[in-house]
Enzyme design. Structure first.
Site, PDB file in Angstrom:
ATOM      1  CG  LEU A  33      -1.791  -1.240   1.425  1.00 28.89           C
ATOM      2  CD1 LEU A  33      -2.707  -1.051   2.635  1.00 28.89           C
ATOM      3  CD2 LEU A  33      -2.603  -1.551   0.178  1.00 28.89           C
ATOM      4  CG  HIS A  37      -3.286   1.286  -1.965  1.00 26.75           C
ATOM      5  ND1 HIS A  37      -1.963   1.142  -2.282  1.00 26.75           N
ATOM      6  CD2 HIS A  37      -3.985   0.604  -2.903  1.00 26.75           C
ATOM      7  CE1 HIS A  37      -1.851   0.390  -3.360  1.00 26.75           C
ATOM      8  NE2 HIS A  37      -3.059   0.053  -3.769  1.00 26.75           N
ATOM      9  CE  LYS A 149      -0.637   4.980 -11.553  1.00 26.78           C
ATOM     10  NZ  LYS A 149      -0.797   3.525 -11.381  1.00 26.78           N
ATOM     11  CG  ASP A 150      -5.454   1.431 -11.633  1.00 30.61           C
ATOM     12  OD1 ASP A 150      -4.555   1.140 -12.424  1.00 30.61           O
ATOM     13  OD2 ASP A 150      -5.278   1.418 -10.400  1.00 30.61           O
ATOM     14  CB  SER A 185       2.201   3.176  -9.242  1.00 24.86           C
ATOM     15  OG  SER A 185       2.277   1.839  -9.663  1.00 24.86           O
TER      16      SER A 185
HETATM   17  O1  PAF Z   1      -6.490  -1.919  -8.564  1.00 25.40           O
HETATM   18  C1  PAF Z   1      -6.104  -2.961  -8.019  1.00 25.40           C
HETATM   19  O2  PAF Z   1      -5.228  -2.968  -7.147  1.00 25.40           O
HETATM   20  C2  PAF Z   1      -6.708  -4.287  -8.455  1.00 25.40           C
HETATM   21  O3  PAF Z   1      -6.964  -4.314  -9.818  1.00 25.40           O
HETATM   22  C3  PAF Z   1      -7.973  -4.672  -7.651  1.00 25.40           C
HETATM   23  C4  PAF Z   1      -9.102  -3.694  -7.898  1.00 25.40           C
HETATM   24  C5  PAF Z   1      -7.645  -4.710  -6.170  1.00 25.40           C
HETATM   25  C6  PAF Z   1      -8.454  -6.061  -8.065  1.00 25.40           C
HETATM   26  O4  PAF Z   1      -7.496  -7.037  -7.823  1.00 25.40           O
END
Ligand code: PAF
Length: 289
Positions: A33, A37, A149-150, A185
């Protein structure tokens, strides 16, 4: 803070909490993390009575030549961070707890997963949607938190929740960046010090796009060309893709107007980094949260 490694344990806690009338937030993670996160966990802890963080390196979302075996992990550090951010329950299952040997049921969101990272990482989003659906069924949260970010992952999960009628509100949270602009990241830990300097080119190219947009340049092709030119000034960078798409449908757009996503994936040495910016929405989102 409680720690559970089985689905049964998690369900027991959730049943108890729901009996008490508590609201539950879920933050799915793959561990190692960072502040990105942490911002999700803090947001969940402030929005909900109880926050569950899952720490699970999901093998089915990695391709054969990807970094499943080298993905960084440090569970003790993760547990500390979760505790400090106000998490109530950490779910850290083994792979065998999540997938039976003869597991064969998957969740696939079509269309939105065809371009961007989906085109470069076949099967990736099928793996993500499957594990996220399983976590939703296990934790049954009221809200679930994902980072901007994703960006494609966020759009795909929102669509999955809409299409499959999950009764869960998806909360997208701003990108958290280093002081110099690099998006946080877990994969940044792969970068050598030279590569770390080179990685700034992603942010610089997005800033160039933002400046052009603010000077009333709305033509996607011109903006894309400028981004590519900026990235190509960095010898260690190799472009995987640069795309300009509608932020909800993820369809390419010719003109930047309503909530347009500029997304890029760039190799810095062997490390593939992604970053993005949303332009033309209510406000430009290149967050430094
Ligand atoms: O973004 C992430 O870390 C992963 O794709 C997730 C959402 C935890 C699924 O494994």
């Amino acid at each position: 803070m409680k720690i559970a490694s089985t689905i049964e344990e998690v369900r027991k806690y959730i049943i108890e909490w729901k009996k008490e009338g508590f609201s539950v937030g879920l933050v799915p993670t793959m561990g190692y993390l960072h502040e990105g996160h942490e911002s999700l966990i803090k947001k969940s802890a402030s929005d909900n009575d109880k926050t569950v963080v899952s720490v699970f390196l999901n093998p089915i979302q990695f391709g054969k030549n990807e970094d499943l075996d080298t993905y960084p992990s440090d569970i003790d550090r993760d547990l500390n961070k979760c505790k400090n951010c106000g998490a109530d329950l950490i779910f850290t299952p083994q792979v065998s707890e999540m997938y039976f040997n003869d597991f064969c049921t998957y969740v696939n969101v079509d269309n939105l997963t065809k371009g961007l990272c989906g085109a470069k990482r076949p099967g990736h989003f099928k793996g993500v949607c499957t594990i996220v659906s399983k976590l939703f069924n296990i934790v049954t949260p009221d809200k679930a938190y994902f980072g901007q970010k994703d960006a494609q992952q966020l759009a795909v999960i929102k669509r999955m929740v809409r299409d499959l009628n999950f009764n869960i509100k998806i909360i997208g949270c701003p990108i958290v960046r280093e002081e110099d602009g690099l998006a946080k990241s877990s994969r940044n830990s792969y970068l050598s010090s030279e590569e770390r300097k080179a990685s700034l080119i992603l942010y610089k190219s997005l800033m160039k796009a933002k400046k052009l947009f603010e000077k009333n340049e709305f033509d996607s092709n011109k903006i894309k060309q400028n981004i590519i030119e900026v990235i190509n000034t960095e010898p260690l960078a190799k472009i995987d893709y640069v795309e300009i798409v509608d932020n909800t449908s993820l369809k390419p757009v010719n003109e930047i107007k309503n909530s347009t996503l500029i997304a890029l994936a760039v190799y810095i040495g062997k490390t593939r980094l992604i970053d993005n910016i949303i332009l033309g929405g209510k406000k430009n989102e290149l967050a430094h949260a």
